[in-house]
Design a protein around this motif. Sequence first.
Motif, PDB file in Angstrom:
ATOM      1  N   ALA A   1       0.836  -1.208   0.000  1.00  0.00           N
ATOM      2  CA  ALA A   1       0.000   0.000   0.000  1.00  0.00           C
ATOM      3  C   ALA A   1       0.869   1.255   0.000  1.00  0.00           C
ATOM      4  O   ALA A   1       0.544   2.247  -0.677  1.00  0.00           O
ATOM      5  N   SER A   2       1.981   1.221   0.717  1.00  0.00           N
ATOM      6  CA  SER A   2       2.882   2.375   0.708  1.00  0.00           C
ATOM      7  C   SER A   2       3.548   2.524  -0.662  1.00  0.00           C
ATOM      8  O   SER A   2       3.782   3.654  -1.112  1.00  0.00           O
TER       9      SER A   2
ATOM     10  N   CYS B   1       1.208   4.343  -2.776  1.00  0.00           N
ATOM     11  CA  CYS B   1       1.230   5.772  -2.417  1.00  0.00           C
ATOM     12  C   CYS B   1       2.444   6.478  -3.009  1.00  0.00           C
ATOM     13  O   CYS B   1       2.346   7.649  -3.401  1.00  0.00           O
TER      14      CYS B   1
ATOM     15  N   LEU C   1       1.505   7.038  -6.556  1.00  0.00           N
ATOM     16  CA  LEU C   1       0.501   8.093  -6.601  1.00  0.00           C
ATOM     17  C   LEU C   1       1.149   9.461  -6.398  1.00  0.00           C
ATOM     18  O   LEU C   1       0.776  10.438  -7.053  1.00  0.00           O
ATOM     19  N   ALA C   2       2.128   9.534  -5.512  1.00  0.00           N
ATOM     20  CA  ALA C   2       2.845  10.798  -5.298  1.00  0.00           C
ATOM     21  C   ALA C   2       3.555  11.224  -6.576  1.00  0.00           C
ATOM     22  O   ALA C   2       3.573  12.421  -6.910  1.00  0.00           O
TER      23      ALA C   2
ATOM     24  N   TRP D   1       0.833  15.957  -3.663  1.00  0.00           N
ATOM     25  CA  TRP D   1       1.855  14.915  -3.743  1.00  0.00           C
ATOM     26  C   TRP D   1       2.583  14.799  -2.411  1.00  0.00           C
ATOM     27  O   TRP D   1       3.043  13.712  -2.048  1.00  0.00           O
TER      28      TRP D   1
ATOM     29  N   ALA E   1       0.556  12.389  -0.181  1.00  0.00           N
ATOM     30  CA  ALA E   1       0.749  10.994  -0.598  1.00  0.00           C
ATOM     31  C   ALA E   1       2.139  10.501  -0.218  1.00  0.00           C
ATOM     32  O   ALA E   1       2.307   9.356   0.233  1.00  0.00           O
TER      33      ALA E   1
ATOM     34  N   ILE F   1       2.226   9.879   3.630  1.00  0.00           N
ATOM     35  CA  ILE F   1       1.535   8.632   3.976  1.00  0.00           C
ATOM     36  C   ILE F   1       2.393   7.437   3.603  1.00  0.00           C
ATOM     37  O   ILE F   1       2.541   6.492   4.384  1.00  0.00           O
ATOM     38  N   ALA F   2       2.989   7.477   2.420  1.00  0.00           N
ATOM     39  CA  ALA F   2       3.843   6.369   1.978  1.00  0.00           C
ATOM     40  C   ALA F   2       5.046   6.202   2.887  1.00  0.00           C
ATOM     41  O   ALA F   2       5.416   5.074   3.251  1.00  0.00           O
TER      42      ALA F   2
END
Length: 133
Positions: free
Chosen positions: A69-70, A73, A76-77, A104, A107, A110-111
């Motif tokens: 999941a990271s 992210c 996504l960033a 960004w 994201a 979070i990552a």
Amino acid sequence: MRQLNNTESFIFLAGAVMMVVGSAANIFLQGWAPYVFAMGALAFVLMQLKQRYEGNNLTIRRLRGIMIASDVCFLLAALLMFANQGNFIGLKWTYYVNYVHNNWVVALLIAAVLQLYSTHRISRELDKEAKKL
């Protein structure tokens, strides 16, 4: 966990360094920064996906899911970093500012937090598993 060989470890480390350089350069509005970050994120994610866990420990399997999941992210960033260069998506200005502009960073944060947590916990769980043997 499967260990990376020397070449894969170098690619993994180079990807991490490229992500740091790309994110720092993007703060100073360098046009090349999203490309460096995206290449680094892709190298980092691909090498991390090569590290598989073949054991039966459910905790480590769950933590690997958090790590994946990271990775999503991080990618996504990179995508949001490209979108931050201009409104090429074609959104209305208010939607662009609310949902895309400089998100960004969120994201990436979070990552990084998920990556830090899962890496630390996986190493502790692997140590526990090694002590049992």
